[in-house]
Design an enzyme around this catalytic site. Sequence first.
Site, PDB file in Angstrom:
ATOM      1  N   LYS A 189       0.837  -1.191   0.000  1.00  0.00           N
ATOM      2  CA  LYS A 189       0.000   0.000   0.000  1.00  0.00           C
ATOM      3  C   LYS A 189       0.878   1.249   0.000  1.00  0.00           C
ATOM      4  O   LYS A 189       1.649   1.468   0.926  1.00  0.00           O
ATOM      5  CB  LYS A 189      -0.881   0.049   1.252  1.00  0.00           C
ATOM      6  CG  LYS A 189      -1.924   1.159   1.157  1.00  0.00           C
ATOM      7  CD  LYS A 189      -2.649   1.404   2.464  1.00  0.00           C
ATOM      8  CE  LYS A 189      -1.943   2.390   3.339  1.00  0.00           C
ATOM      9  NZ  LYS A 189      -1.807   3.737   2.768  1.00  0.00           N
ATOM     10  N   GLU A 208      10.660   0.577   9.912  1.00  0.00           N
ATOM     11  CA  GLU A 208      11.606   1.686   9.680  1.00  0.00           C
ATOM     12  C   GLU A 208      10.859   2.948  10.051  1.00  0.00           C
ATOM     13  O   GLU A 208       9.952   3.368   9.321  1.00  0.00           O
ATOM     14  CB  GLU A 208      11.993   1.763   8.194  1.00  0.00           C
ATOM     15  CG  GLU A 208      12.661   0.530   7.649  1.00  0.00           C
ATOM     16  CD  GLU A 208      14.129   0.443   8.013  1.00  0.00           C
ATOM     17  OE1 GLU A 208      14.673   1.418   8.574  1.00  0.00           O
ATOM     18  OE2 GLU A 208      14.718  -0.594   7.733  1.00  0.00           O
ATOM     19  N   CYS A 217      13.212  10.516   6.746  1.00  0.00           N
ATOM     20  CA  CYS A 217      13.282   9.934   8.096  1.00  0.00           C
ATOM     21  C   CYS A 217      14.663  10.101   8.704  1.00  0.00           C
ATOM     22  O   CYS A 217      14.800  10.258   9.900  1.00  0.00           O
ATOM     23  CB  CYS A 217      12.875   8.473   8.065  1.00  0.00           C
ATOM     24  SG  CYS A 217      13.759   7.525   6.834  1.00  0.00           S
ATOM     25  N   GLU A 261      10.383  14.982  15.896  1.00  0.00           N
ATOM     26  CA  GLU A 261      10.581  15.037  14.457  1.00  0.00           C
ATOM     27  C   GLU A 261       9.647  16.104  13.867  1.00  0.00           C
ATOM     28  O   GLU A 261       8.441  16.066  14.102  1.00  0.00           O
ATOM     29  CB  GLU A 261      10.206  13.648  13.919  1.00  0.00           C
ATOM     30  CG  GLU A 261      10.565  13.400  12.499  1.00  0.00           C
ATOM     31  CD  GLU A 261      10.300  11.939  12.098  1.00  0.00           C
ATOM     32  OE1 GLU A 261       9.324  11.355  12.576  1.00  0.00           O
ATOM     33  OE2 GLU A 261      11.086  11.422  11.294  1.00  0.00           O
TER      34      GLU A 261
HETATM   35  P1  NAI Z   1       2.012   7.585   8.737  1.00  0.00           P
HETATM   36  O1  NAI Z   1       2.964   6.776   9.526  1.00  0.00           O
HETATM   37  O2  NAI Z   1       0.637   7.736   9.240  1.00  0.00           O
HETATM   38  O3  NAI Z   1       1.897   6.999   7.247  1.00  0.00           O
HETATM   39  C1  NAI Z   1       2.761   6.041   6.691  1.00  0.00           C
HETATM   40  C2  NAI Z   1       1.937   4.956   6.014  1.00  0.00           C
HETATM   41  O4  NAI Z   1       1.234   4.204   6.991  1.00  0.00           O
HETATM   42  C3  NAI Z   1       0.897   5.451   5.039  1.00  0.00           C
HETATM   43  O5  NAI Z   1       0.842   4.580   3.951  1.00  0.00           O
HETATM   44  C4  NAI Z   1      -0.387   5.363   5.858  1.00  0.00           C
HETATM   45  O6  NAI Z   1      -1.533   5.240   5.076  1.00  0.00           O
HETATM   46  C5  NAI Z   1      -0.145   4.120   6.658  1.00  0.00           C
HETATM   47  N1  NAI Z   1      -0.897   4.000   7.905  1.00  0.00           N
HETATM   48  C6  NAI Z   1      -1.425   4.989   8.665  1.00  0.00           C
HETATM   49  N2  NAI Z   1      -2.041   4.466   9.740  1.00  0.00           N
HETATM   50  C7  NAI Z   1      -1.895   3.128   9.671  1.00  0.00           C
HETATM   51  C8  NAI Z   1      -2.285   2.045  10.511  1.00  0.00           C
HETATM   52  N3  NAI Z   1      -2.948   2.238  11.638  1.00  0.00           N
HETATM   53  N4  NAI Z   1      -1.952   0.792  10.136  1.00  0.00           N
HETATM   54  C9  NAI Z   1      -1.253   0.575   9.014  1.00  0.00           C
HETATM   55  N5  NAI Z   1      -0.867   1.561   8.183  1.00  0.00           N
HETATM   56  C10 NAI Z   1      -1.176   2.825   8.505  1.00  0.00           C
HETATM   57  O7  NAI Z   1       2.629   8.982   8.478  1.00  0.00           O
HETATM   58  P2  NAI Z   1       1.830  10.352   8.222  1.00  0.00           P
HETATM   59  O8  NAI Z   1       0.675  10.484   9.135  1.00  0.00           O
HETATM   60  O9  NAI Z   1       1.556  10.452   6.806  1.00  0.00           O
HETATM   61  O10 NAI Z   1       2.920  11.408   8.688  1.00  0.00           O
HETATM   62  C11 NAI Z   1       2.944  11.852  10.039  1.00  0.00           C
HETATM   63  C12 NAI Z   1       4.365  11.966  10.529  1.00  0.00           C
HETATM   64  O11 NAI Z   1       4.989  10.709  10.407  1.00  0.00           O
HETATM   65  C13 NAI Z   1       5.232  12.893   9.737  1.00  0.00           C
HETATM   66  O12 NAI Z   1       5.104  14.201  10.159  1.00  0.00           O
HETATM   67  C14 NAI Z   1       6.578  12.345  10.036  1.00  0.00           C
HETATM   68  O13 NAI Z   1       7.027  12.855  11.257  1.00  0.00           O
HETATM   69  C15 NAI Z   1       6.355  10.875  10.176  1.00  0.00           C
HETATM   70  N6  NAI Z   1       6.718  10.119   8.970  1.00  0.00           N
HETATM   71  C16 NAI Z   1       7.884   9.423   8.982  1.00  0.00           C
HETATM   72  C17 NAI Z   1       8.284   8.742   7.862  1.00  0.00           C
HETATM   73  C18 NAI Z   1       9.554   7.991   7.846  1.00  0.00           C
HETATM   74  O14 NAI Z   1      10.021   7.639   6.773  1.00  0.00           O
HETATM   75  N7  NAI Z   1      10.135   7.681   8.957  1.00  0.00           N
HETATM   76  C19 NAI Z   1       7.510   8.751   6.641  1.00  0.00           C
HETATM   77  C20 NAI Z   1       6.263   9.455   6.743  1.00  0.00           C
HETATM   78  C21 NAI Z   1       5.915  10.118   7.872  1.00  0.00           C
END
Ligand code: NAI
Length: 776
Positions: A189, A262, A296, A391
């Site tokens: 996804k 990650e 990240c 972050e």
């Molecule tokens: P997120 O962690 O919610 O999204 C990442 C992925 O997880 C997306 O595909 C999302 O649809 C999915 N997801 C969301 N809730 C889920 C759940 N309960 N179970 C399974 N999958 C789920 O990140 P978001 O909300 O887009 O960004 C928020 C913060 O997260 C950012 O401000 C940043 O600080 C951090 N972030 C960190 C990343 C990294 O590479 N370490 C990448 C993206 C966001």
Amino acid sequence: MTVKEIFDTMEYGPAPESAAEALAWLVDMGGRFGCFIDGAFTDPGETFASTNPATGNDLAHVTQATQADVDAAVRAARRAQPAWAKDGHARARVLYAIARLLQKHSRLFAVLESLDNGKPIRESRDIDVPLAIRHFYHHAGYAQLMDAEQPDREAHGVCGQIVPWNFPLLMLAWKIAPALAAGNTVVLKPAEYTSLTALLFADICRQAGVPKGAVNILTGDGRVGEMIVAAEVDKVAFTGSTGVGRRIREATAGSGKSLTLELGGKSPYIVFDDADIDSAIEGLVDAIWFNGGQVCCAGSRLLVQESIAENFHTRLKARMDKLRVGDPLDKAIDVGAIVDQVQLDTITRMVDANAEGETYRANTAMPASGCFYPPTLITGLSPAATLMQEEIFGPVLVATTFRTPAEAVEIANNTRYGLAATLWSENVNLALDIAPRLKAGVVWVNGTNMFDAAAPFGGIRESGFGREGGWEGLAAYTRARGKPARLKPVQPHSGEGAPRDPLDRTAKLYIGGKQARPDGGYSTPIHGPKGALLGHAPKANRKDVRNAVEAMNAAKGWSGTTGHLRAQILFYLAENLSARADEFAERVDTMTGKGGAREVDAAIRRLFTYAAWADKYDGVAKGVPLRGLALALKEPVGKIAALCPDEAPLLGAVSLLAPALAMGNRITLVASEPFPLALTDLYQVLETSDVPGGAVNILTGSHAELAPTLADHLDIDAVWSFSSSDLSGEIERRAAANLKRTWVNNGRARDWATAEGTEFLDAATEIKTVWVPYGE
Ligand code: NAI
């Protein structure tokens, strides 16, 4: 702008990349996308818009996948998997074909990525897409070599993979390439903001000869992610926020699904006073303004040595003023758009809430509309300030200063994360002295944000666990061959029999190199198979666990010893156990009624095995296609707590103790619950073998009572459980709090007679990838 005007002002003229081909592809596909399941696009369902964050325009509409879509995708992946896993060479050909097709369509991918995500075309064209291509090439190689190189490993089966929006195609490549190479099939996804390159990739899969069902792409928001995690998949791989990572850890607890996470970071960027300042400033542009800081492992925490700080900040501000913010498709743009209004609001809110230090915003032209945030520097923050700890995930650099290298290390490590770290110094001695002391999965020396398919990437602490890239990353997509039997609970013997030994023998705990009475003052009678009372084992409690952790902390020096010294001590341990072999064999026999001599002999062999490994399980230097080497080093995990197996009370414990010690960990063993007495005798052997106090601690008592305490403890780095009590789920669920590593049996049996080797050594080590300049 006319040519004359350009010459007059020496300003850049606009140099936009054409969006025509990408927009035409979207139109060709009908502008509304279904999911990609079993080799075909489904009809669009309930859809939502994917927008261009630079303009706010809708690019296409994508489907919010339903439970039925998830079920269909997992079924298709399950059907496709056995045939896909059969032939490594066939997989290599398909991965190679994907790499070639990505290469052929690289411009289309780059433009679509920049349109959808807002990142500068310079980055998608020169970094994201080439790295994704390299990933597929490199993993075509693993697919080719796997059968010969890893005959004892096999694919997990179906992998559920969830990726974020910051590197939509690259993260997809990091997930799909190793999964496919190892013989898994996938249900992936993309993030809801950035689905388009994943859908283009699906289109490419059809051309590359990917068998139906081997790759399935489901679009939608976090609810779809949750459904994938809960589905009948064998492995879950996630990249994203720490909060969601924690939820996934809880959701998969006890399910037996393999998991890699990650997660986020707040990576330090350390500049020593002897650094090449111009390079360090240019590096910062790559560290925090690359992809608008939505990375990240962004070097988001600047630590500059005090003596050069003023000069450094002044020059940095001058450089910031030269950054060009604007249209992501403009080839001369340095900083593009923030992915979505939601993320822009988060950044704005976090920065506006800060009242500390001095905030400097780049004095550069900003677009009048769209999701843009100016490059920002906040100096003079205290290490505990919210913005130094949390972050931000935007183009905002926070900064502090340090006086000495020791202080730099202390501030750098003052974070719950441990993803990456960067350090700059012209002094090779200083750089290579500091690198090992940084608590991070990746360290870059005199460079930053370097990635390669051969070099493992991943974090420690709350940045998650598991690696991506290299053989090390591939390992996360395989498991030992064979189907283990269910482990039956081992019951203690009971009885009314007379004491075997007329003297009351109440064993002690062993903590910090000393025998210790249990804090609670309780003990449990231990009976032999015929009911004889063999002695009493203390019931350790929460306080005893705390004391054991303190003792492991005090034995920190063990982790800094040489492999040679650890080998000598393990050999010596074997020698001393051998000298008392009959006594230990009898002890095992009286408790379990069988096999004591065999167990002791196998335990001695096991100690030899890990004495042998102690100075041979080395890291490797990865030849990366950059000027440098990526050293994938093996570091001890740190402090491990292990619930020992019940079915082989001495051999099982030694099988955990020996690899942990060999790799430089400190360990607290909780002895087999029904048969603890062989371990309570072991302290004498440990003492005579020069094992330092605190490096090994031995507790006895109820596994069910101690497991939650161990899993909750914030100062334990890993919990292992091979108990025959069913505790895996509880341990994994509780470990989510600080995302400590877990290695649990999930109710599967293991033959302790043969349980040794790299699986154990890997569990006892953490890969740290140190990138150093090397070569011309
Ligand atoms: P997120 O962690 O919610 O999204 C990442 C992925 O997880 C997306 O595909 C999302 O649809 C999915 N997801 C969301 N809730 C889920 C759940 N309960 N179970 C399974 N999958 C789920 O990140 P978001 O909300 O887009 O960004 C928020 C913060 O997260 C950012 O401000 C940043 O600080 C951090 N972030 C960190 C990343 C990294 O590479 N370490 C990448 C993206 C966001």
